[in-house]
Write an enzyme that holds these catalytic residues in place. Structure first.
Site, short mmCIF file in Angstrom:
data_model
loop_
_atom_site.label_atom_id
_atom_site.label_comp_id
_atom_site.label_asym_id
_atom_site.label_seq_id
_atom_site.Cartn_x
_atom_site.Cartn_y
_atom_site.Cartn_z
N THR A 35 0.69 -1.08 -0.05
CA THR A 35 0.08 -0.04 -0.07
C THR A 35 1.05 1.17 -0.09
O THR A 35 2.09 1.06 -0.05
CB THR A 35 -1.12 -0.11 1.29
N LYS A 39 3.61 1.27 -3.28
CA LYS A 39 3.22 0.83 -4.71
C LYS A 39 4.09 1.23 -5.93
O LYS A 39 4.12 0.67 -6.76
CB LYS A 39 1.91 1.33 -4.82
N ASP A 76 -5.26 -3.80 -8.77
CA ASP A 76 -6.27 -2.52 -8.38
C ASP A 76 -7.40 -2.50 -9.83
O ASP A 76 -8.45 -1.93 -9.31
CB ASP A 76 -5.40 -1.46 -7.85
N GLY A 100 -8.59 13.72 -8.24
CA GLY A 100 -7.19 13.39 -7.61
C GLY A 100 -6.17 13.14 -8.95
O GLY A 100 -6.69 13.13 -10.04
N ASN A 124 -7.36 17.80 -10.43
CA ASN A 124 -6.76 17.69 -9.16
C ASN A 124 -6.38 19.04 -8.79
O ASN A 124 -6.23 20.18 -9.51
CB ASN A 124 -5.27 17.02 -9.56
N LEU A 197 -13.51 5.72 -3.86
CA LEU A 197 -12.77 4.73 -3.83
C LEU A 197 -12.56 4.14 -2.15
O LEU A 197 -11.91 3.29 -1.83
CB LEU A 197 -11.14 5.12 -4.28
N GLY A 220 -15.49 1.92 -2.06
CA GLY A 220 -14.24 1.08 -2.59
C GLY A 220 -14.28 -0.12 -2.08
O GLY A 220 -13.24 -0.82 -2.21
P1 NAP Z 1 -2.39 9.65 -2.95
O1 NAP Z 1 -1.53 8.99 -3.86
O2 NAP Z 1 -1.85 9.85 -1.62
O3 NAP Z 1 -3.16 10.65 -3.77
C1 NAP Z 1 -3.95 11.65 -3.21
C2 NAP Z 1 -4.66 12.60 -4.12
O4 NAP Z 1 -5.59 13.23 -3.44
C3 NAP Z 1 -3.62 13.57 -4.74
O5 NAP Z 1 -3.61 13.85 -5.81
C4 NAP Z 1 -3.93 14.88 -3.71
O6 NAP Z 1 -3.77 16.02 -4.38
C5 NAP Z 1 -5.17 14.90 -3.28
N1 NAP Z 1 -5.59 15.43 -2.37
C6 NAP Z 1 -5.18 14.96 -0.92
N2 NAP Z 1 -5.74 15.98 0.18
C7 NAP Z 1 -6.40 16.89 -0.63
C8 NAP Z 1 -7.24 18.02 -0.42
N3 NAP Z 1 -7.15 18.29 1.04
N4 NAP Z 1 -7.86 18.60 -1.16
C9 NAP Z 1 -7.67 18.34 -2.52
N5 NAP Z 1 -7.09 17.11 -2.91
C10 NAP Z 1 -6.34 16.52 -1.92
O7 NAP Z 1 -3.57 8.53 -2.68
P2 NAP Z 1 -4.13 7.22 -3.43
O8 NAP Z 1 -3.13 6.27 -3.05
O9 NAP Z 1 -4.26 7.50 -4.69
O10 NAP Z 1 -5.42 6.74 -2.44
C11 NAP Z 1 -6.53 7.91 -2.50
C12 NAP Z 1 -7.76 7.26 -1.85
O11 NAP Z 1 -7.96 5.99 -2.43
C13 NAP Z 1 -7.34 6.77 -0.50
O12 NAP Z 1 -8.78 7.04 0.50
C14 NAP Z 1 -7.11 5.06 -0.32
O13 NAP Z 1 -7.79 4.60 0.89
C15 NAP Z 1 -8.33 4.79 -1.42
N6 NAP Z 1 -7.82 3.77 -2.09
C16 NAP Z 1 -8.88 2.71 -2.25
C17 NAP Z 1 -8.56 1.59 -2.94
C18 NAP Z 1 -9.80 0.37 -2.84
O14 NAP Z 1 -9.48 -0.77 -3.05
N7 NAP Z 1 -10.96 0.76 -2.65
C19 NAP Z 1 -7.58 1.33 -3.41
C20 NAP Z 1 -6.40 2.35 -3.42
C21 NAP Z 1 -6.70 3.78 -2.85
P3 NAP Z 1 -2.27 16.96 -4.80
O15 NAP Z 1 -1.69 16.20 -5.89
O16 NAP Z 1 -2.74 18.28 -5.02
O17 NAP Z 1 -1.59 16.88 -3.49
#
Ligand code: NAP
Length: 255
Positions: A35, A39, A76, A100, A124, A197, A220
């Site tokens: 995670t 990744k 995924d 995002g 984003n 998600l 998700g």
């Molecule tokens: P990540 O790589 O940390 O990406 C986060 C994204 O969210 C970035 O683009 C960031 O924008 C944006 N963001 C964060 N805080 C923000 C805010 N306050 N306002 C606006 N934009 C914001 O995260 P990830 O790994 O892609 O995961 C994202 C979510 O998906 C998590 O909640 C995770 O638990 C979920 N997820 C679920 C599964 C599933 O199997 N269901 C699988 C994977 C992930 P910036 O670029 O501007 O920083």
């Protein structure tokens, strides 16, 4: 399934990651899930990877060979696509919006391209990151890319909402400990689908609002279960059924 084995959560720093994988192989593990932020970090250590890993640039499953060679897979994408099945009617695939630009955004974008969405918009907070994902995909997929990809600042999302068939949240906004994602869902068509998600909480504000407006929606949790099903298959060569009881147990645990 009569498998004598062990699946547990462990923590490792990026610094110790290589050592940790070696130790797990030595201890007899056949593989593992990864995670954030591993990744992407894991890409450096792969001896073999599937096509999806190469394009998406993220790996969530590692498999060890007897010799200790590491194969990387991305389940995924399968998880996301499988959990959308049944919600989508084939004609409603004109336009999709992804919010995002993190690791999961890439898996979602790849899925939507494979599902033949004609126009895909990435919004984003940091536009540069959305631009980067768009450029990476255009470069990697070249002529095989049939979808049009657009990237923009999250502030400009309203202009696309009226036309979108599917809206996917790939940010942690709405997750426990984070502020909610504020989107005016009233602008969406009645046939639009909302995919968050996030699975903790099971119902984010985004999903609550979607429900109120009568829009089809999903969290998700199915994605998590389906990616796990394929991870399990890759380690054991046996595919477990997606069991309704398992989902209920997870829902109870999360609540
Ligand atoms: P990540 O790589 O940390 O990406 C986060 C994204 O969210 C970035 O683009 C960031 O924008 C944006 N963001 C964060 N805080 C923000 C805010 N306050 N306002 C606006 N934009 C914001 O995260 P990830 O790994 O892609 O995961 C994202 C979510 O998906 C998590 O909640 C995770 O638990 C979920 N997820 C679920 C599964 C599933 O199997 N269901 C699988 C994977 C992930 P910036 O670029 O501007 O920083």
């Amino acid at each position: 399934m009569n498998i004598i084995g062990n699946y547990k959560a462990i923590e490792t720093s990026i610094k110790d990651f290589k050592k940790t994988i070696k130790r797990l192989h030595k201890d007899g593990y056949t593989g593992l899930n990864l995670t954030i932020p591993l990744k992407e970090e894991a890409l450096k250590y792969l001896h073999k990877k599937d096509k999806i890993v190469d394009i998406v640039g993220a790996v969530n499953v590692l498999n060890f060979s007897k010799k200790g060679n590491i194969e990387g897979k991305n389940t995924d994408v399968y998880g996301f696509k499988k959990s959308l099945e049944g919600l989508i009617k084939s004609k409603n695939k004109k336009s999709a919006v992804i919010i995002g630009s993190g690791g999961s955004t890439r898996a979602v974008l790849y899925s939507l391209i494979e599902m033949k969405y004609r126009k895909i918009f990435i919004f984003n907070r940091t536009k540069k990151k959305a631009d980067q994902i768009k450029e990476d995909f255009i470069k990697k997929l070249k002529k095989s890319l049939k979808s049009e990809i657009y990237s923009d600042n999250l502030k400009n999302i309203n202009s696309e909402l009226e036309k979108t068939d599917l809206l996917v949240n790939t940010t942690p906004l709405g997750m426990k400990g984070f502020p909610p994602l504020k989107i005016n869902l009233k602008k969406l068509k009645k046939s639009s689908i909302i995919f968050d998600l996030i699975y903790n909480p099971l119902e984010t504000n985004l999903l609550k609002n979607a429900k109120k407006l009568g829009l089809k929606n999903t969290n998700g949790l199915d994605m998590l279960i389906y990616q796990a099903q394929k991870s399990f298959l890759s380690w054991t060569k046996k595919e477990p059924k997606k069991d309704i009881k398992l989902k209920k147990i997870l829902e109870r645990e999360i609540k």
